[in-house]
Design an enzyme around this catalytic site. Structure first.
Site, PDB file in Angstrom:
ATOM      1  N   ASP A   1       0.859  -1.201   0.000  1.00 14.45           N
ATOM      2  CA  ASP A   1       0.000   0.000   0.000  1.00 14.45           C
ATOM      3  C   ASP A   1       0.887   1.241   0.000  1.00 14.45           C
ATOM      4  OD1 ASP A   1      -2.219   1.823   0.461  1.00 14.45           O
ATOM      5  OD2 ASP A   1      -3.351   0.089   1.156  1.00 14.45           O
TER       6      ASP A   1
ATOM      7  N   HIS B   1       2.030   2.077  -3.230  1.00 18.23           N
ATOM      8  CA  HIS B   1       1.115   3.051  -3.826  1.00 18.23           C
ATOM      9  C   HIS B   1       1.647   4.471  -3.793  1.00 18.23           C
ATOM     10  CE1 HIS B   1      -2.547   0.129  -3.180  1.00 18.23           C
ATOM     11  NE2 HIS B   1      -1.562  -0.394  -3.866  1.00 18.23           N
TER      12      HIS B   1
END
Ligand SMILES: *[C@@H]1O[C@H](CO)[C@@H](O)[C@H](O)[C@H]1NC(C)=O
Ligand SMILES: *[C@@H]1O[C@H](CO)[C@@H](O)[C@H](O)[C@H]1NC(C)=O
Ligand SMILES: *[C@@H]1O[C@H](CO)[C@@H](O)[C@H](O)[C@H]1NC(C)=O
Length: 413
Positions: free
Chosen positions: A236, A259
């Site tokens: 993430d 991310h």
């Protein structure tokens, strides 16, 4: 006064340097510093025996000691199995060092959290002037949690959306986290919440790119936080900056897989967002979904302002520069609103590298609350794919471009 003794015996004081281990546990007194090894409180360190109680007792001793600058030691060459626990303050000691030299492992089975708060593993709460350091590894053993996460297995009966954060620092001040390695957290690796003046440095955070919600570092409701020299690769955000944050400095970070560095998502509950003075510089993004991202929910109010993204390098990043003021957990499912978080004074300076999609700059602001005073300066982005050209896309984004070579900037004045 010198005395050495085995791990299981009573405490001894020595005035010497030496190896610190579970075989020869001791407390060293040196000036006004006491050293408290978990081994003196019954920790075994074989990776199988539950050492939670020993960690808590060692903490109690460290926290309540008369020494001003005590150190709690997790010795080298041992692996300690530790269940959910909270190291609580306030402490009698003024400045505590929590020295992680060995390894700390979480239980592998989510069943170890039965009847416990599933959002936490190790929590430091209400402690000022805490220094967490060492060269040890903290392993969240997250794979069983990932295998049952609702995000990736929505149809699995009994799937879980909340999994433990490996290390939480809550309600603290003048503290730091340095040098350790964190791997495979069930969810977020490090959370800083309700803290003022927190320094993070030389951190290594690793989890598979396929692991769900494994943010590297998440900062919320905190002021004056700095992160320098970190290598973060997870499933993430490498770093995510949440609501009620200001004076956050991020520099010299390598990010990927993951991310990217994200401000947001903000304003989810229709709250008044207050985020300002965020400075992100010298970050290298490798094969990440995003680079510099700001995302806000349309129901939110308030502001995000005085943000600088400086000297960023992108290596095949999907969305190198992105503002999404229409953020929604399911794209397109949130209906258009007259509200929005005002995004202003955002500077992107000295950005280069490659985009793996055609839209390298995407400033997708709300139709009702424009983004204002956006600056794009000294930018040259190229496509990671041969024979493709990158473009920019702007919606209600206002500001100036200076020395932007590629793509053509699309800001309105
Ligand atoms: C830990 O193990 C390494 C390698 O076996 C050894 O060199 C080192 O002295 C040990 N450290 C301690 C504190 O026992
Ligand atoms: C998670 O699932 C994968 C794929 O089904 C499996 O290979 C792996 O052993 C599982 N891991 C754990 C810890 O259960
Ligand atoms: C901008 O946001 C809207 C709403 O989420 C979305 O429908 C649209 O595709 C986005 N535009 C770009 C270029 O990403």
């Amino acid at each position: 006064m010198t005395a050495l003794q085995l791990c299981k015996g009573t405490l001894a004081l020595i005035l010497a340097f030496g190896s610190i281990s579970c075989g020869f546990g001791f407390v060293i007194v040196f000036g006004d510093s006491g050293f408290f090894s978990v081994c003196d409180y019954g920790a075994v360190g074989d990776g199988v025996t539950d050492d939670t109680g020993a960690f808590l007792e060692a903490w109690q001793a460290t926290c309540s000691t008369q020494f001003e600058n005590p150190t709690m030691i997790i010795p080298d060459n041992y692996t300690f199995l530790v269940h959910q626990l909270t190291f609580s303050g306030p402490c009698n000691a003024k400045k505590i060092t929590f020295l992680v030299l060995g390894n700390i492992n979480a239980p592998t089975s989510p069943r170890a959290w039965t009847d416990l708060d599933p959002s936490s593993w190790m929590t430091f709460h209400g402690i000022d002037q805490l220094r967490v350091s060492g060269f040890g590894t903290i392993d969240g053993q997250g794979s069983k949690w990932w295998n049952q996460s609702c995000r990736y297995h929505p149809h699995l009966e009994g799937c879980t959306s909340l999994a433990p954060t490996a290390m939480k620092f809550l309600s603290c001040s003048a503290s730091s986290l340095n040098n350790i390695k964190l791997v495979n957290s069930p969810q977020t690796h490090v959370l800083i919440r309700g803290c003022r003046f927190f320094d993070i440095g030389n951190l290594l955070i690793e989890a598979p790119g396929t692991s769900p919600n494994t943010d590297g570092i998440h900062i919320q409701s905190s002021q004056h936080v700095s992160i320098a020299n970190a290598v973060i690769g997870t499933g993430d955000d490498c770093i995510s900056i949440g609501d009620y944050t200001s004076n956050i400095y991020v520099s010299s970070v390598t990010c990927g897989p993951g991310h990217g560095v994200s401000i947001g998502s903000l304003g989810r509950r229709g709250n008044f967002v207050q985020v300002e003075n965020i400075h992100v510089s010298n970050v290298q993004f490798k094969h990440t979904t995003n680079g510099a991202r700001i995302k806000t929910w349309q129901v939110g109010k308030g502001y995000v302002r005085r943000i600088t993204f400086e000297h960023l390098k992108f290596d095949s990043v999907k969305n190198p520069i992105i503002i999404d003021q229409n953020y929604c957990s399911i794209r397109g499912a949130c209906k258009e609103m007259p509200t929005g978080v005002h995004i202003s004074n955002v500077a992107y300076v000295g950005l280069s590298g490659t985009s793996s999609t055609d839209v390298a700059i995407n400033l997708n602001c709300s139709r009702s609350v424009a983004c204002t005073r956006i600056v794009l300066e000294s930018i040259e982005l190229m496509s990671a794919n041969m024979d493709r050209q990158v473009t920019s896309s702007c919606l209600n984004a206002h500001g100036n471009a200076i020395g932007v070579v590629r793509p053509d900037p699309c800001l309105q004045s």
